[in-house]
Scaffold this motif. Structure first.
Motif, PDB file in Angstrom:
ATOM      1  N   GLU A 115       0.828  -1.202   0.000  1.00 44.58           N
ATOM      2  CA  GLU A 115       0.000   0.000   0.000  1.00 44.58           C
ATOM      3  C   GLU A 115       0.864   1.254   0.000  1.00 44.58           C
ATOM      4  O   GLU A 115       1.996   1.241   0.498  1.00 44.58           O
ATOM      5  N   SER A 116       0.300   2.327  -0.507  1.00 47.26           N
ATOM      6  CA  SER A 116       0.940   3.632  -0.436  1.00 47.26           C
ATOM      7  C   SER A 116      -0.138   4.705  -0.561  1.00 47.26           C
ATOM      8  O   SER A 116      -1.289   4.403  -0.897  1.00 47.26           O
ATOM      9  N   GLY A 117       0.263   5.941  -0.285  1.00 48.60           N
ATOM     10  CA  GLY A 117      -0.647   7.058  -0.480  1.00 48.60           C
ATOM     11  C   GLY A 117      -1.227   7.660   0.782  1.00 48.60           C
ATOM     12  O   GLY A 117      -1.941   8.665   0.718  1.00 48.60           O
ATOM     13  N   GLY A 118      -0.927   7.071   1.926  1.00 42.51           N
ATOM     14  CA  GLY A 118      -1.434   7.635   3.166  1.00 42.51           C
ATOM     15  C   GLY A 118      -0.763   8.957   3.493  1.00 42.51           C
ATOM     16  O   GLY A 118       0.206   9.364   2.851  1.00 42.51           O
ATOM     17  N   THR A 147      -0.951   1.488   5.531  1.00 40.25           N
ATOM     18  CA  THR A 147      -0.515   2.872   5.351  1.00 40.25           C
ATOM     19  C   THR A 147      -1.374   3.761   6.248  1.00 40.25           C
ATOM     20  O   THR A 147      -2.587   3.586   6.327  1.00 40.25           O
ATOM     21  N   GLN A 148      -0.740   4.703   6.930  1.00 43.36           N
ATOM     22  CA  GLN A 148      -1.432   5.539   7.905  1.00 43.36           C
ATOM     23  C   GLN A 148      -2.160   6.689   7.218  1.00 43.36           C
ATOM     24  O   GLN A 148      -1.575   7.412   6.406  1.00 43.36           O
ATOM     25  N   ARG A 197      -5.805   9.488  -2.170  1.00 44.72           N
ATOM     26  CA  ARG A 197      -5.967   8.273  -2.942  1.00 44.72           C
ATOM     27  C   ARG A 197      -4.925   7.255  -2.503  1.00 44.72           C
ATOM     28  O   ARG A 197      -3.725   7.510  -2.605  1.00 44.72           O
ATOM     29  N   LEU A 198      -5.396   6.143  -2.035  1.00 36.97           N
ATOM     30  CA  LEU A 198      -4.516   5.046  -1.656  1.00 36.97           C
ATOM     31  C   LEU A 198      -4.329   4.102  -2.836  1.00 36.97           C
ATOM     32  O   LEU A 198      -5.247   3.914  -3.637  1.00 36.97           O
ATOM     33  N   SER A 199      -3.138   3.529  -2.927  1.00 39.63           N
ATOM     34  CA  SER A 199      -2.844   2.551  -3.966  1.00 39.63           C
ATOM     35  C   SER A 199      -2.400   1.241  -3.326  1.00 39.63           C
ATOM     36  O   SER A 199      -1.736   1.249  -2.279  1.00 39.63           O
TER      37      SER A 199
END
Length: 125
Positions: free
Chosen positions: A6-9, A119-120, A19-21
């Motif tokens: 995950e990323s985008g936090g 992701t936070q 937007r989270l990916s």
């Protein structure tokens, strides 16, 4: 081996968007449903949304604000979060689970065997 990243936090103010990916590797997406879950401090991990083929589901708390989508070519699932509220603050996880038939999608934690690291997301003024 199936992996999810995950990323985008980040930190945003109430009313803003993120937007989270979730990038998936090690498997084709055809037979899997991908879900987003979140866990706030001191609370149980709860389902947010899921997608399988073209079918999507959302928790009542995020309907009309969050949108899940997928890009099969990029092996990526997105969670567009609009009109964020302080109660959306949590660690967000994506997860993959076997879909018993095409289009089946449920945001039930027990149906998912593979999880990302999270992701936070913090919503605060």
């Amino acid at each position: 081996q199936l992996q999810l990243v995950e990323s985008g936090g980040g930190l945003v103010q109430p009313g803003e968007s993120l937007r989270l990916s979730c990038v998936i590797s090690g498997v084709t997406l055809d037979n899997y449903m991908i879900g987003w879950f979140r866990q706030a401090p001191g609370k149980e991990r709860e389902g947010v949304s899921c997608i399988s083929d073209r079918r999507t589901n959302y928790a009542d708390s995020v309907k009309e604000r969050f949108t899940i989508s997928r890009d099969n070519a990029k092996m990526t699932v997105y969670l567009q979060m609009n009109s964020l509220k302080s109660e959306d603050t949590a660690v967000y996880y994506c997860a993959a689970g076997w879909s018993p038939f095409l289009g089946f999608c449920a945001i039930t934690r027990e149906r998912y065997a593979f999880w990302g690291q999270g992701t936070q997301v913090t919503v605060s003024s």
